[in-house]
Design an enzyme around this catalytic site. Sequence first.
Site, PDB file in Angstrom:
ATOM      1  CB  SER B  33      57.507  41.344  10.864  1.00 13.77           C
ATOM      2  OG  SER B  33      57.506  39.939  10.802  1.00 13.77           O
ATOM      3  CD  GLU B  54      68.743  42.905  15.263  1.00 12.50           C
ATOM      4  OE1 GLU B  54      69.807  42.534  15.825  1.00 12.50           O
ATOM      5  OE2 GLU B  54      67.896  42.106  14.838  1.00 12.50           O
TER       6      GLU B  54
END
Lengths: 280, 263
Positions: B33, B54
Amino acid sequence: MKTPELLSVAKELRVWIIEMLAESRSGHPGGSLSSVDLLAALWFSEMRGVDAPGGIKDDRDRFIISKGHAVPALYAVLAKKGFIAPEELKTLRKTGSRLQGHPDRMRLPIVETSTGSLGQGLSVAQGLALGLRMEGKKSRVYCLLGDGEIQEGQVWEAAMSAPKFGLSNLCAILDANGAQIDGPVSQVMPLEPLADKWRAFGWHVIEIDGHDMEKILHAYKEARELGQSGAGRPVLILARTIKGRGVSFMEGKIEWHGVAPDGEQAKKAIAEIRGGGSNG
Amino acid sequence: MAKATRQAFAESLVKLAGNHQEIVVLDADLAKSTKTELFAKKHPDRFFEMGIAEANMIGTAAGLALSGKLPFLCSFGCFLTGRYDTIRMSVAYSQANVRLVGTHAGLGIGDDGHSQMGLEDIALMRALPTMGVFQPMDARETELVMEYLVNDWKGPAYLRLTRQNVPDLYPEGRVFQPCKLMEIVKVDVGRPGVVCFATGAAVAEAVAAAGALLPSGIAMSVWNVHSLKPFDEEGMLAAIKGARLVISVEDHSVIGGLGSAVA
Ligand SMILES: Cc1ncc(C[n+]2csc(CCOP(=O)(O)OP(=O)(O)O)c2C)c(N)n1
């Protein structure tokens, strides 16, 4: 440095920690004192390229204090090493000082990264280890964690990824003093079996008494040799320690986590450290 | 031509990586993406798949920066700001030379909903000391901003990118002035009554609006803001001289974004 010398360095570091905290009237004695023996052995016997006062070398070994509140222990080390003047220790926590209450890379680059929000240092240490390896450097990267700190999820993200990247130049040191702020770790949020958990994540775990200088030195050596052997695994030294170690009225006492000694208490503590046996 | 700025970013990244060995890329299971898979295919040894973790990706990038690398870490903008404390301490307050790349900016992403949209990312990133915040309006400007971020910018920076295609707007031959406003619709006669500042995908909307207003006799100039921080205050004050109305357009919360910078 050999054991007897290291023990005397450790005493000196403890005295400076108490003096610093008494002067600033705030700070964290418990977790600073529990890590002193681990730091003394690391900085004065194991780490390479950290001897040049004022000089920061690219190929030096690196140290990240993830449990940033214990930074008085690191400042004492840096003073003993000559990176900062011992008189500067008095400026701990003062406005404008390089010696902030938690490590500030923007003021004092030798701390490598700013910490103080718990749970982040191992990720940074891992990135550093990865980058230094890519650069072909022999540097090793050490990271000091608290056992309360590792309740943070990010620590386990790093625990998961360091073995994936085969970071044998990375060594985490867990200062397992069994205490945090709201109580014993075993009550606040139990973590045992610690060694099994880290092993299951792919780490080589060495469990030691974190106040036994010989054992500490041996653990660092084992970690280094494992790294050089190309085993491709990061090492966790699970150091069982005592919070407040070296000052009997602080030892194992949770209330000494984040309270500075007053003048009288400092005097008493220093007398005990100076007079105490070889293990503080 | 129209292209998503995430695509332009990844192409530029691959281009720059040839001469810049220090560039490394991290992604958190969104390489398809964010388009960093282009880089991963070309430089597998400099690409780190960090999994859906993350915070650890951000900290690891900070460490890589400390070793002399120039890390680009990529995810959707909202998933990066979700790990704000790590960005704050390990990157901003450590002055780590990291490039945080947040794709899927704003409502423009389409049907996926708020959980996937960067809606407060400009506000949060602007608030951090040492952090630069950049948002190009089209593919060409993305390339120019990327060159600037690789060659000149020091310290941490956030780059905000679109999922959707945006039309080419960058004026042919115009010299890129980093961190300065750029007039993209000029008023022909006299000073404009309305001055509009826009950033990212909203620039195209503003340009269309300026055209739509002309028949009713409203002269609106449009300024593109690719650098939200540092913000070109001088340029803005000069641009609004004599204006009767100043407006800002952005695909972001009204709190803390371009509108706040202009105000
Ligand atoms: C993210 C975060 N939450 C809370 C704190 C506040 N805090 C500072 S020290 C501490 C306890 C740490 O315990 P431990 O890691 O065991 O440290 P030690 O006992 O070795 O001092 C807490 C909760 C913090 N610094 N960072």
